[in-house]
Write an enzyme that holds these catalytic residues in place. Structure first.
Site, mmCIF file in Angstrom:
data_model
loop_
_atom_site.group_PDB
_atom_site.id
_atom_site.type_symbol
_atom_site.label_atom_id
_atom_site.label_comp_id
_atom_site.label_asym_id
_atom_site.label_seq_id
_atom_site.Cartn_x
_atom_site.Cartn_y
_atom_site.Cartn_z
ATOM 1 N N SER A 113 0.828 -1.199 0.000
ATOM 2 C CA SER A 113 0.000 0.000 0.000
ATOM 3 C C SER A 113 0.878 1.270 0.000
ATOM 4 O O SER A 113 1.646 1.488 -0.934
ATOM 5 C CB SER A 113 -0.960 -0.035 1.194
ATOM 6 O OG SER A 113 -1.994 0.911 1.057
ATOM 7 N N ASP A 169 -9.901 -4.651 -4.419
ATOM 8 C CA ASP A 169 -9.309 -3.692 -3.478
ATOM 9 C C ASP A 169 -10.159 -2.428 -3.439
ATOM 10 O O ASP A 169 -10.324 -1.752 -4.456
ATOM 11 C CB ASP A 169 -7.877 -3.362 -3.920
ATOM 12 C CG ASP A 169 -7.058 -2.666 -2.843
ATOM 13 O OD1 ASP A 169 -7.644 -1.914 -2.055
ATOM 14 O OD2 ASP A 169 -5.834 -2.877 -2.799
ATOM 15 N N HIS A 201 -7.972 -5.463 -0.071
ATOM 16 C CA HIS A 201 -6.722 -4.761 0.232
ATOM 17 C C HIS A 201 -5.883 -5.635 1.167
ATOM 18 O O HIS A 201 -5.968 -5.521 2.393
ATOM 19 C CB HIS A 201 -7.031 -3.412 0.874
ATOM 20 C CG HIS A 201 -5.870 -2.465 0.914
ATOM 21 N ND1 HIS A 201 -5.227 -2.031 -0.221
ATOM 22 C CD2 HIS A 201 -5.237 -1.866 1.960
ATOM 23 C CE1 HIS A 201 -4.262 -1.187 0.113
ATOM 24 N NE2 HIS A 201 -4.236 -1.086 1.431
#
Length: 227
Positions: A113, A169, A201
């Site tokens: 991320s 996601d 995610h």
């Protein structure tokens, strides 16, 4: 900017020949990713692993850390953020390489991320390209007002890159993966990629396997699945 540090795993063999640096996401800390090193140690017995905590407390998660603040209200905050956090991370990487007496070419950056944003930003700008950049659920941040041509100007050689993303996601949408892949290609920096179907995610088992195989390949090691 505060100095950074975090949990480490010593090489299983006892002698470090590679360094893998994990970069966590917004609101987590280094403990969130160091477990990946445990998963990959059998495949990378000569690798030292380190997962630094990001320098700043996360404003949205009381116990978490952040590489830079994100409000998602200002498109310029991504570039402002990676350029703010980049020098401190670069210095930390150099210190860890020196700690193990390793050349910069024996480095791999693994980010999740926001950490993947940092891995791509710093990794593509180091004087000696890393052996590998592995980005999970992340984004290639381009300079404000610039396209991929800005990357071409600083490109020396193209390090091996693998981008992995879940197609469900809802934090960093999969469209950002396609943007990153295409921007890298436009800058003549090819990358490998994998999309995990049904994944949000996070990192699933197949993404973990693909990442581990990519690192062994990038470090010039034999495929663990053929031994």
């Amino acid at each position: 900017m505060a100095s950074i540090d975090g949990p480490r795993l010593s090489p299983r063999s006892g002698v470090a020949k590679q360094l893998v640096v994990f970069l966590h996401g917004l609101g987590a800390d280094g403990n969130d990713l160091i477990e990946l090193g445990e998963q990959w140690r059998a495949w990378l017995p000569d690798a030292a692993f380190v997962a630094p905590h990001a320098p700043d407390p996360c404003s949205n998660v009381p116990m978490g850390r952040e590489w830079f603040p994100l409000t998602l209200t200002d498109p310029r905050e991504f570039w402002r953020g990676v350029t703010y956090a980049g020098p401190g991370l670069d210095a930390f990487i150099d210190q860890e390489l020196a700690r193990h007496d390793l050349p910069p070419s024996r480095l791999a950056l693994v980010g999740f991320s926001q950490g993947a944003m940092m891995a791509l930003h710093v990794g593509l700008r180091r004087p000696t390209p890393p052996a590998a950049i592995l980005g999970y659920s992340g984004l290639l941040v381009l300079e404000d007002g610039e396209g991929p041509e800005g990357l071409m100007a600083l490109r020396r050689t193209a390090p091996p890159i693998l981008l992995i993303h879940g197609d469900r996601d809802d934090v960093v949408p999969v469209e950002m993966f396609f943007f990153s892949k295409e921007a890298l290609g436009a800058a003549e920096i090819p990358c490998q990629w994998h999309i995990s179907p049904g994944l949000g995610h996070g990192i699933d088992g197949e993404g973990l396997r693909q990442g581990g195989l990519f690192l062994t390949q990038s470090f010039g090691l034999p495929s663990p699945e053929k031994t």
